[in-house]
Scaffold this motif. Structure first.
Motif, PDB file in Angstrom:
ATOM      1  N   ASN A  43      29.805  38.828  32.804  1.00 13.17           N
ATOM      2  CA  ASN A  43      30.692  38.883  33.966  1.00 13.17           C
ATOM      3  C   ASN A  43      30.746  37.492  34.587  1.00 13.17           C
ATOM      4  O   ASN A  43      29.749  36.982  35.086  1.00 13.17           O
ATOM      5  CB  ASN A  43      30.215  39.901  35.000  1.00 13.17           C
ATOM      6  CG  ASN A  43      31.271  40.139  36.065  1.00 13.17           C
ATOM      7  OD1 ASN A  43      31.685  39.205  36.750  1.00 13.17           O
ATOM      8  ND2 ASN A  43      31.721  41.383  36.197  1.00 13.17           N
ATOM      9  N   ARG A  44      31.917  36.879  34.532  1.00 15.04           N
ATOM     10  CA  ARG A  44      32.067  35.501  35.002  1.00 15.04           C
ATOM     11  C   ARG A  44      32.383  35.402  36.488  1.00 15.04           C
ATOM     12  O   ARG A  44      32.692  34.337  37.001  1.00 15.04           O
ATOM     13  CB  ARG A  44      33.123  34.776  34.150  1.00 15.04           C
ATOM     14  CG  ARG A  44      32.757  34.780  32.671  1.00 15.04           C
ATOM     15  CD  ARG A  44      33.619  33.883  31.830  1.00 15.04           C
ATOM     16  NE  ARG A  44      33.300  34.021  30.425  1.00 15.04           N
ATOM     17  CZ  ARG A  44      32.267  33.445  29.814  1.00 15.04           C
ATOM     18  NH1 ARG A  44      31.439  32.691  30.528  1.00 15.04           N
ATOM     19  NH2 ARG A  44      32.048  33.628  28.524  1.00 15.04           N
ATOM     20  N   HIS A  45      32.273  36.526  37.181  1.00 13.43           N
ATOM     21  CA  HIS A  45      32.363  36.540  38.639  1.00 13.43           C
ATOM     22  C   HIS A  45      30.988  36.801  39.241  1.00 13.43           C
ATOM     23  O   HIS A  45      30.879  37.267  40.380  1.00 13.43           O
ATOM     24  CB  HIS A  45      33.332  37.634  39.111  1.00 13.43           C
ATOM     25  CG  HIS A  45      34.750  37.422  38.696  1.00 13.43           C
ATOM     26  ND1 HIS A  45      35.538  36.413  39.192  1.00 13.43           N
ATOM     27  CD2 HIS A  45      35.531  38.095  37.812  1.00 13.43           C
ATOM     28  CE1 HIS A  45      36.747  36.474  38.653  1.00 13.43           C
ATOM     29  NE2 HIS A  45      36.767  37.489  37.808  1.00 13.43           N
ATOM     30  N   ALA A  84      30.142  35.373  42.748  1.00  9.02           N
ATOM     31  CA  ALA A  84      30.976  35.973  43.791  1.00  9.02           C
ATOM     32  C   ALA A  84      30.530  37.402  44.094  1.00  9.02           C
ATOM     33  O   ALA A  84      30.483  37.828  45.254  1.00  9.02           O
ATOM     34  CB  ALA A  84      32.441  35.959  43.366  1.00  9.02           C
ATOM     35  N   ALA A  98      32.526  30.422  35.897  1.00  8.32           N
ATOM     36  CA  ALA A  98      33.322  31.337  36.708  1.00  8.32           C
ATOM     37  C   ALA A  98      34.799  31.201  36.367  1.00  8.32           C
ATOM     38  O   ALA A  98      35.277  30.135  35.959  1.00  8.32           O
ATOM     39  CB  ALA A  98      33.093  31.057  38.183  1.00  8.32           C
ATOM     40  N   GLU A 123      38.980  32.139  37.624  1.00  9.08           N
ATOM     41  CA  GLU A 123      39.771  32.312  38.829  1.00  9.08           C
ATOM     42  C   GLU A 123      40.149  33.784  39.009  1.00  9.08           C
ATOM     43  O   GLU A 123      40.108  34.580  38.085  1.00  9.08           O
ATOM     44  CB  GLU A 123      41.025  31.444  38.750  1.00  9.08           C
ATOM     45  CG  GLU A 123      40.735  29.940  38.722  1.00  9.08           C
ATOM     46  CD  GLU A 123      42.005  29.125  38.670  1.00  9.08           C
ATOM     47  OE1 GLU A 123      43.091  29.734  38.600  1.00  9.08           O
ATOM     48  OE2 GLU A 123      41.911  27.885  38.698  1.00  9.08           O
ATOM     49  N   ALA A 128      37.136  38.729  42.353  1.00 12.02           N
ATOM     50  CA  ALA A 128      35.931  39.166  41.656  1.00 12.02           C
ATOM     51  C   ALA A 128      36.067  40.629  41.260  1.00 12.02           C
ATOM     52  O   ALA A 128      36.511  41.455  42.045  1.00 12.02           O
ATOM     53  CB  ALA A 128      34.714  38.960  42.542  1.00 12.02           C
TER      54      ALA A 128
END
Length: 211
Positions: free
Chosen positions: A61-63, A66, A147, A149, A152
């Motif tokens: 999970n690249r959020h 956040a 992360a 864009e 989230a």
């Protein structure tokens, strides 16, 4: 203990899918990948877990930062009257001004939601000690950056192809780290999302199983 995880379809991530496939886990490592009949015949004493659907590499999970550091997940039902049930961000989070301890508790609730989406790794940086502790205790790998864009989302597939969310392909000798989804194939996974996760394995341990 040797454990065979058998699924309707195994998607290793770097080679052709294996219908009726299986992943053999020995301790915290993958010991074999192949058709279930072959793996089971070679390891007749192994425990067998049978899963309906699709077995894939674990997800990133690249959020992560956040979700874990800039979002507050209320403790439902104990905080529902005060805060509601939806995650708090932005001005609502600033108004709450949670202590580090409270942020750590939120992070623990968030990690359980991430595991329930097949997530095995999150991107940082994650700097709050209580949050880092929650991530480590959940067994999630912390990646330094990466992360993306957009808002989230707990679902790593939001705005991405399934293969783009895989942490690493499944490989013999590699970490026993994967997820199982109640869908028949990758196309259905892309359409229905990671909320279809029914099991997540990290370090050879079953850390999430849908009840």
């Amino acid at each position: 203990m040797l454990t065979i995880h058998a699924a309707g379809l195994v998607l290793p991530g770097n080679r052709e899918p294996v219908p009726g496939g299986a992943v053999l886990v020995d301790g915290d490592r993958i010991a074999a990948i192949g058709p279930y009949e072959d793996v089971a015949a070679e390891h007749p004493a192994a425990r067998v877990r049978r899963w309906p659907g699709l077995l894939t590499p674990g997800l990133v999970n690249r959020h992560g930062a956040a979700l874990l550091e800039r979002t507050y997940f209320p403790d439902d039902p104990f905080e529902a009257d005060e805060l509601g049930t939806e995650p708090l961000t932005g001005a609502a989070l600033a108004a709450l001004a949670p202590s580090e301890s409270r942020r750590g508790n939120s992070a623990r609730r968030c990690t359980q939601k991430l595991l329930a989406h097949g997530v095995v790794a999150v991107t940082g940086p994650i700097v709050t000690p209580a949050v880092r502790t929650a991530v480590q205790r959940a067994g999630l790998e912390m990646l330094p950056s990466g992360a993306v864009e957009g808002a989230a989302d707990l679902d790593p597939f939001a705005g991405a192809k399934p293969s783009e969310a895989f942490r690493a392909p499944l490989a013999v000798g590699g970490p026993g780290r994967f997820a199982v989804f109640s869908v028949p194939d990758e196309e259905a996974l892309a359409a229905q999302g990671a909320g279809t996760c029914i099991a997540t394995v990290i370090g050879g341990r079953l850390v999430h199983r849908r009840r």
